[in-house]
Scaffold this motif. Structure first.
Motif, PDB file in Angstrom:
ATOM      1  N   ARG A  13     -21.260  -0.759 -10.889  1.00  0.00           N
ATOM      2  CA  ARG A  13     -21.277  -0.319  -9.301  1.00  0.00           C
ATOM      3  C   ARG A  13     -19.936   0.126  -8.936  1.00  0.00           C
ATOM      4  N   GLY A  14     -18.755  -0.180  -9.488  1.00  0.00           N
ATOM      5  CA  GLY A  14     -17.463   0.288  -9.378  1.00  0.00           C
ATOM      6  C   GLY A  14     -16.603   0.327 -10.455  1.00  0.00           C
ATOM      7  N   ARG A  15     -15.442   0.209 -10.376  1.00  0.00           N
ATOM      8  CA  ARG A  15     -14.657   0.287 -11.346  1.00  0.00           C
ATOM      9  C   ARG A  15     -13.749  -0.870 -11.566  1.00  0.00           C
ATOM     10  N   ILE A  16     -13.695  -1.604 -12.652  1.00  0.00           N
ATOM     11  CA  ILE A  16     -13.145  -2.993 -13.181  1.00  0.00           C
ATOM     12  C   ILE A  16     -11.407  -2.265 -13.191  1.00  0.00           C
ATOM     13  N   VAL A  17     -10.572  -2.718 -12.435  1.00  0.00           N
ATOM     14  CA  VAL A  17      -9.239  -2.567 -12.388  1.00  0.00           C
ATOM     15  C   VAL A  17      -8.224  -3.794 -12.913  1.00  0.00           C
ATOM     16  N   ALA A  18      -9.030  -4.795 -13.242  1.00  0.00           N
ATOM     17  CA  ALA A  18      -8.267  -6.041 -13.709  1.00  0.00           C
ATOM     18  C   ALA A  18      -9.320  -7.106 -14.128  1.00  0.00           C
ATOM     19  N   PHE A  19      -8.998  -7.756 -15.311  1.00  0.00           N
ATOM     20  CA  PHE A  19      -9.948  -9.038 -15.791  1.00  0.00           C
ATOM     21  C   PHE A  19      -9.446 -10.025 -16.202  1.00  0.00           C
ATOM     22  N   VAL A  43      -5.026  -0.878 -17.263  1.00  0.00           N
ATOM     23  CA  VAL A  43      -5.908  -2.133 -16.748  1.00  0.00           C
ATOM     24  C   VAL A  43      -5.336  -3.346 -17.477  1.00  0.00           C
ATOM     25  N   PRO A  44      -4.902  -4.422 -16.558  1.00  0.00           N
ATOM     26  CA  PRO A  44      -4.563  -5.675 -17.322  1.00  0.00           C
ATOM     27  C   PRO A  44      -5.696  -6.401 -17.775  1.00  0.00           C
ATOM     28  N   VAL A  45      -5.469  -7.454 -18.724  1.00  0.00           N
ATOM     29  CA  VAL A  45      -6.406  -8.139 -18.864  1.00  0.00           C
ATOM     30  C   VAL A  45      -5.807  -9.704 -19.226  1.00  0.00           C
ATOM     31  N   LEU A  46      -5.840 -10.609 -18.673  1.00  0.00           N
ATOM     32  CA  LEU A  46      -5.118 -11.603 -18.586  1.00  0.00           C
ATOM     33  C   LEU A  46      -5.844 -12.838 -19.227  1.00  0.00           C
ATOM     34  N   LEU A  47      -5.335 -13.443 -20.097  1.00  0.00           N
ATOM     35  CA  LEU A  47      -5.763 -14.659 -20.916  1.00  0.00           C
ATOM     36  C   LEU A  47      -5.112 -15.694 -20.647  1.00  0.00           C
ATOM     37  N   GLY A  48      -5.796 -16.976 -20.932  1.00  0.00           N
ATOM     38  CA  GLY A  48      -5.087 -18.272 -20.469  1.00  0.00           C
ATOM     39  C   GLY A  48      -5.981 -19.316 -20.876  1.00  0.00           C
ATOM     40  N   GLY A  49      -5.319 -20.434 -20.783  1.00  0.00           N
ATOM     41  CA  GLY A  49      -4.384 -20.751 -19.544  1.00  0.00           C
ATOM     42  C   GLY A  49      -5.313 -21.236 -18.327  1.00  0.00           C
ATOM     43  N   ASP A  50      -4.422 -21.936 -17.539  1.00  0.00           N
ATOM     44  CA  ASP A  50      -5.330 -22.630 -16.420  1.00  0.00           C
ATOM     45  C   ASP A  50      -5.641 -21.529 -15.465  1.00  0.00           C
ATOM     46  N   GLU A 109       7.046 -21.580 -10.112  1.00  0.00           N
ATOM     47  CA  GLU A 109       7.623 -20.261  -9.187  1.00  0.00           C
ATOM     48  C   GLU A 109       7.958 -19.316 -10.285  1.00  0.00           C
ATOM     49  N   GLY A 110       9.014 -19.550 -11.362  1.00  0.00           N
ATOM     50  CA  GLY A 110       9.227 -18.738 -12.465  1.00  0.00           C
ATOM     51  C   GLY A 110       8.203 -18.042 -13.242  1.00  0.00           C
ATOM     52  N   ASN A 111       6.944 -19.109 -13.336  1.00  0.00           N
ATOM     53  CA  ASN A 111       5.874 -18.518 -14.012  1.00  0.00           C
ATOM     54  C   ASN A 111       5.317 -17.462 -13.422  1.00  0.00           C
ATOM     55  N   ARG A 112       4.820 -17.753 -12.161  1.00  0.00           N
ATOM     56  CA  ARG A 112       4.193 -16.913 -11.152  1.00  0.00           C
ATOM     57  C   ARG A 112       5.025 -15.429 -11.034  1.00  0.00           C
ATOM     58  N   ALA A 113       6.173 -15.491 -11.003  1.00  0.00           N
ATOM     59  CA  ALA A 113       7.172 -14.546 -10.675  1.00  0.00           C
ATOM     60  C   ALA A 113       6.940 -13.525 -11.969  1.00  0.00           C
ATOM     61  N   ARG A 114       6.757 -14.175 -13.302  1.00  0.00           N
ATOM     62  CA  ARG A 114       6.966 -13.669 -14.427  1.00  0.00           C
ATOM     63  C   ARG A 114       5.395 -12.900 -14.816  1.00  0.00           C
ATOM     64  N   ILE A 115       4.306 -13.422 -14.279  1.00  0.00           N
ATOM     65  CA  ILE A 115       2.942 -12.908 -14.413  1.00  0.00           C
ATOM     66  C   ILE A 115       2.950 -11.537 -13.592  1.00  0.00           C
ATOM     67  N   ARG A 116       3.525 -12.114 -12.122  1.00  0.00           N
ATOM     68  CA  ARG A 116       3.460 -10.740 -11.191  1.00  0.00           C
ATOM     69  C   ARG A 116       4.099  -9.490 -11.793  1.00  0.00           C
ATOM     70  N   GLN A 117       5.314  -9.828 -12.226  1.00  0.00           N
ATOM     71  CA  GLN A 117       6.056  -8.538 -12.985  1.00  0.00           C
ATOM     72  C   GLN A 117       5.528  -7.907 -14.054  1.00  0.00           C
ATOM     73  N   ALA A 118       4.827  -8.673 -15.076  1.00  0.00           N
ATOM     74  CA  ALA A 118       4.135  -8.321 -16.152  1.00  0.00           C
ATOM     75  C   ALA A 118       2.784  -7.357 -15.843  1.00  0.00           C
ATOM     76  N   ILE A 119       1.982  -8.085 -14.787  1.00  0.00           N
ATOM     77  CA  ILE A 119       0.999  -7.274 -14.254  1.00  0.00           C
ATOM     78  C   ILE A 119       1.453  -6.051 -13.473  1.00  0.00           C
ATOM     79  N   ILE A 129      -5.301  -0.212 -21.839  1.00  0.00           N
ATOM     80  CA  ILE A 129      -5.704  -1.521 -21.400  1.00  0.00           C
ATOM     81  C   ILE A 129      -4.853  -2.515 -21.960  1.00  0.00           C
ATOM     82  N   VAL A 130      -4.190  -3.436 -21.454  1.00  0.00           N
ATOM     83  CA  VAL A 130      -3.188  -4.166 -21.876  1.00  0.00           C
ATOM     84  C   VAL A 130      -3.691  -5.830 -21.708  1.00  0.00           C
ATOM     85  N   ILE A 131      -3.631  -6.426 -22.739  1.00  0.00           N
ATOM     86  CA  ILE A 131      -3.969  -7.737 -23.100  1.00  0.00           C
ATOM     87  C   ILE A 131      -2.706  -8.626 -22.724  1.00  0.00           C
ATOM     88  N   LEU A 132      -2.598  -9.619 -22.024  1.00  0.00           N
ATOM     89  CA  LEU A 132      -1.506 -10.529 -21.912  1.00  0.00           C
ATOM     90  C   LEU A 132      -1.877 -11.954 -21.847  1.00  0.00           C
TER      91      LEU A 132
END
Length: 311
Positions: free
Chosen positions: A270-276, A118-125, A99-109, A31-34
């Motif tokens: 019910r299922g499997r949490i694949v991201a949060f 499993v990615p866990v993303l904290l923020g942020g808006d 656009e650069g922000n979105r690209a970095r988040i996409r790449q990291a995830i 599990i990786v927190i970002l």
């Protein structure tokens, strides 16, 4: 001098959430927190939730130390033995380069997904989940459980289509998203009649906060198919402002801590949490760290729930 936090098992101010191991990159751990300050901020307000991830980390100070201690919210130790939970820190963001922000988040995830973690993303808006959801295409088809005071279905705001008011609208356009369940909408928000109609026409199910005391919690969970791949998109303003003041638009009638945890535990059953994701934490509006501690307590339990699934 020994502090009260240390007596209770904490260990001072954390650099990482719960003092977890630092990850050199997003591909380490089960599990990786970002964290990130923003993805696509509106020009009129900028990155108003900057520092949110670090505030949530700071709120975890009381829970640091021996992670074999019992988390009574779950009835188990904090994490099962052998599950590696790591904190990869914050991604660099620039309020002038969405656009650069979105690209970095996409790449990291994508790196986390490629590592079968499993990615866990904290923020942020609340524009952060859009690139995260894009990067989750290999995990599809996805069921999104959005826990939020708003439905985020506006097509654009002032010409900006990737901002926080459009998160679920953009998600609905992704081929790997097959289901959206939205829980907690309340009060008068930004959505207009056309936005609500578009959400319903697509097939989103909306469970307002006022229905949660009359069977709405279970009704929402029943919509998650058995074995579904679930992404939980958690906006801090879903919680009642009495326990979560650190949001841009506090609105009465929000979820209790117990209701939020019941939803997330139910989704995992019910299922499997694949991201949060846990977003829209606004440090400037917090009161004496109340919101940060609430967020940290909930996130600690969420990590335990996910860890139980990957163990």
């Amino acid at each position: 001098m020994t502090t009260l936090s240390e007596l209770l098992g904490g260990a001072g101010a954390p650099e990482t959430f719960l003092g977890l191991p630092k990850a050199a990159d997003a591909g380490q751990g089960d599990i990786v927190i970002l964290g990130a300050d923003c993805a696509t901020p509106y020009a009129s307000v900028g990155a108003y939730c900057a520092g949110g991830a670090d505030a949530i980390r700071a709120g975890s100070a009381d829970y640091m130390g021996d992670r074999a201690r019992i988390n009574f919210d779950l009835g188990t130790s904090m994490f099962p033995e052998g599950v590696q939970v790591v904190d990869a820190g914050n991604l660099p963001t620039d309020a002038q380069n969405a656009e650069g922000n979105r690209a970095r988040i996409r790449q990291a995830i994508a790196e986390v997904v490629d590592a079968d973690a499993v990615p866990v993303l904290l923020g942020g808006d609340d524009s952060l989940p859009i690139p995260m959801l894009e990067a989750l295409a290999p995990r599809g088809p996805l069921t999104i459980l959005q826990i939020d005071a708003h439905i985020d279905w506006r097509d654009d705001v002032g010409g900006e289509r990737w901002g926080l008011s459009s998160t679920m609208r953009r998600a609905s356009e992704m081929a790997h998203v097959e289901r959206i369940i939205q829980v907690g909408a309340r009060g008068v928000g930004s959505a207009g009649p056309a936005d609500l109609a578009a959400a319903r026409a697509w097939g989103a199910t909306i469970v307002p906060a006022v229905e949660l005391e009359t069977g709405g919690l279970q009704a929402a969970l029943d919509l998650i198919p058995e074995g579904a791949q679930v992404v939980v998109c958690f906006d801090c303003d879903a919680l009642d402002p009495s326990i979560m003041p650190a949001v841009i638009a506090p609105t009465n009638g929000g979820l209790s801590y117990g209701q939020a945890l019941t939803l997330i535990r139910g989704a995992a059953a019910r299922g499997r949490i694949v991201a949060f994701d846990m977003v829209e934490f606004m440090p400037a509006n917090d009161r004496d760290g109340v919101g940060a501690r609430t967020a940290a307590q909930l996130l600690t339990s969420v990590l335990g729930i996910i860890a139980g699934q990957v163990a």
